[in-house]
Design an enzyme around this catalytic site. Structure first.
Site, PDB file in Angstrom:
ATOM      1  N   LYS A 279      42.180  35.131  39.703  1.00 39.73           N
ATOM      2  CA  LYS A 279      41.563  36.450  39.842  1.00 39.73           C
ATOM      3  C   LYS A 279      40.377  36.500  40.807  1.00 39.73           C
ATOM      4  O   LYS A 279      40.034  37.574  41.309  1.00 39.73           O
ATOM      5  CB  LYS A 279      41.114  36.950  38.465  1.00 39.73           C
TER       6      LYS A 279
ATOM      7  N   ASP B 217      40.555  41.025  30.394  1.00 37.55           N
ATOM      8  CA  ASP B 217      41.083  40.199  29.318  1.00 37.55           C
ATOM      9  C   ASP B 217      40.563  38.774  29.448  1.00 37.55           C
ATOM     10  O   ASP B 217      40.883  37.918  28.634  1.00 37.55           O
ATOM     11  CB  ASP B 217      42.624  40.190  29.369  1.00 37.55           C
TER      12      ASP B 217
END
Length: 370
Positions: A48, A94
């Site tokens: 990410k 998350d």
């Protein structure tokens, strides 16, 4: 091209390994299996950071009226830092996206506030704080409601929302995040070529909101053109928004209707990203929803490799595509699906292990039980 150049200018940039699993391919009756191991990305244990650092830098450049092609080094210059230090970013995650945003904010000298949905593992919140966030708070909300909370905080406090999903009116920053993920796809394609593989025949892509899946699929489809591989989008069965959207058949994105309970924390997102949904709708061939046992199967298959293969430490969201591939190639009742997908001894399959053991306690639990 912009994200590729930006990432290559980072001092800690390096392509993550593309692991060739010849032993597994032989066991499964496939021509080749390759796994892009994103646990090595920027020391963040997940992919990410690619989207986070590119999107934050573009957002800072936009705010300060600087050229879009600005480098991180230029944003770190003392003359610019006076203004950069006043910027505050916020996001919901998350786990992996928030860690990437926190890491990017620390590099830029900015402040980052990160919210996590109910049930998030304490280790994931701590990793976000360790990466540089000033706040990493678990909310009593599901993921999609937590995203709305972050957006509300940004509006009320004048912060900048850095979210890896989109909706009407919020698309520029998610576009930058998706563009950041294409670096991963370009690396994989280049590494395959270096390994003597012209193209993969099949690519399995896990999806939460579908930002990574859409970015990678879009890049590979464009690169390979008429020779594009078969793309399969893989989600947890209890929160499969892309699957539900494809099933609806009206061309529109729809939220998942399941209970939202899954060990695949990075994929526990009910509402598809409106930016990448058209790409997934138009270019993917298969949409598959998997129970949690498939993710656990993949984690063990990667972590306990076939003879001669290296081990890959893969978390719950990272391992699900391997679990699915293993199941497709070995379960007798899935033989018709295997044939329909064209999986055979001529197939070369590309998988992306999107994260390492981001929940170390659960990873050890999975690996010590069958």
């Amino acid at each position: 091209q912009g994200a590729w150049r930006f990432h290559h200018a980072l001092e800690d940039y390096g392509p993550t390994p593309l692991v060739r699993l010849n032993g597994l391919a032989e066991e499964l009756g496939l021509g080749g299996v390759f796994v892009k191991d994103e646990s090595h990305r920027f020391g963040l244990n997940a992919f990410k950071g690619l989207g986070g650092i590119y999107a934050l830098s573009r957002a800072v450049a936009r705010e300060l009226g600087l050229p879009a092609e600005v480098t991180l080094e230029e944003l770190q210059a003392p003359s610019v830092q006076k203004e950069v230090r006043n910027m505050v970013f916020v996001t919901t995650t998350d786990g992996n996206h928030g860690r990437g945003v926190a890491w990017a904010a620390r590099k830029l000298g900015c402040e980052a506030h990160v919210y996590l949905p109910a049930g998030s593992a304490p280790a994931r919140a701590q990793a976000i704080l360790d990466a540089g966030a000033v706040e990493a708070r678990v909310l009593p909300l599901g993921y999609d409601d937590a995203v709305r909370y972050a957006a509300q905080q940004a509006q009320e406090k004048g912060w900048t929302l850095i979210q890896d999903t989109s909706w009407p009116g919020y698309e520029e920053i998610p576009t930058w995040i998706v563009q950041g993920y294409t670096t991963l796809a370009r690396e994989a394609a280049d590494q395959l070529a270096e390994a003597g593989v012209d193209r993969p025949t099949h690519v399995f892509l896990q999806a939460g909101v579908g930002a990574m899946a859409g970015g990678v699929l879009g890049y590979l489809a464009d690169r390979y053109g008429a020779q594009a591989p078969v793309f399969a989008v893989v989600e947890p069965e209890n929160v499969a928004g892309i699957y539900a959207s494809a099933q609806a058949g009206d061309g529109q994105p729809h939220p998942a209707q399941g209970p939202g309970e899954t060990i695949m924390a990075g994929l526990n997102c009910a509402e598809p990203c409106t930016l990448t949904w058209p790409v997934l709708r138009d270019l993917a061939s298969w949409y598959i929803a998997c129970p949690d046992q498939v993710a656990e199967r993949g984690m063990r298959r990667l972590g306990r490799p076939a003879a001669g293969d290296p081990a890959v430490i893969s978390g719950e969201s990272g391992g699900v595509t391997m679990g699915l591939l293993d199941l497709l190639m070995t379960a007798p009742d899935l033989a018709p699906l295997r044939r329909d997908m064209g999986l055979n001894r001529q197939s070369v399959v590309l998988l992306i292990s999107t994260e390492g053991d981001t929940d170390p306690v659960h990873y050890q639990k999975v690996m010590t039980h069958d």
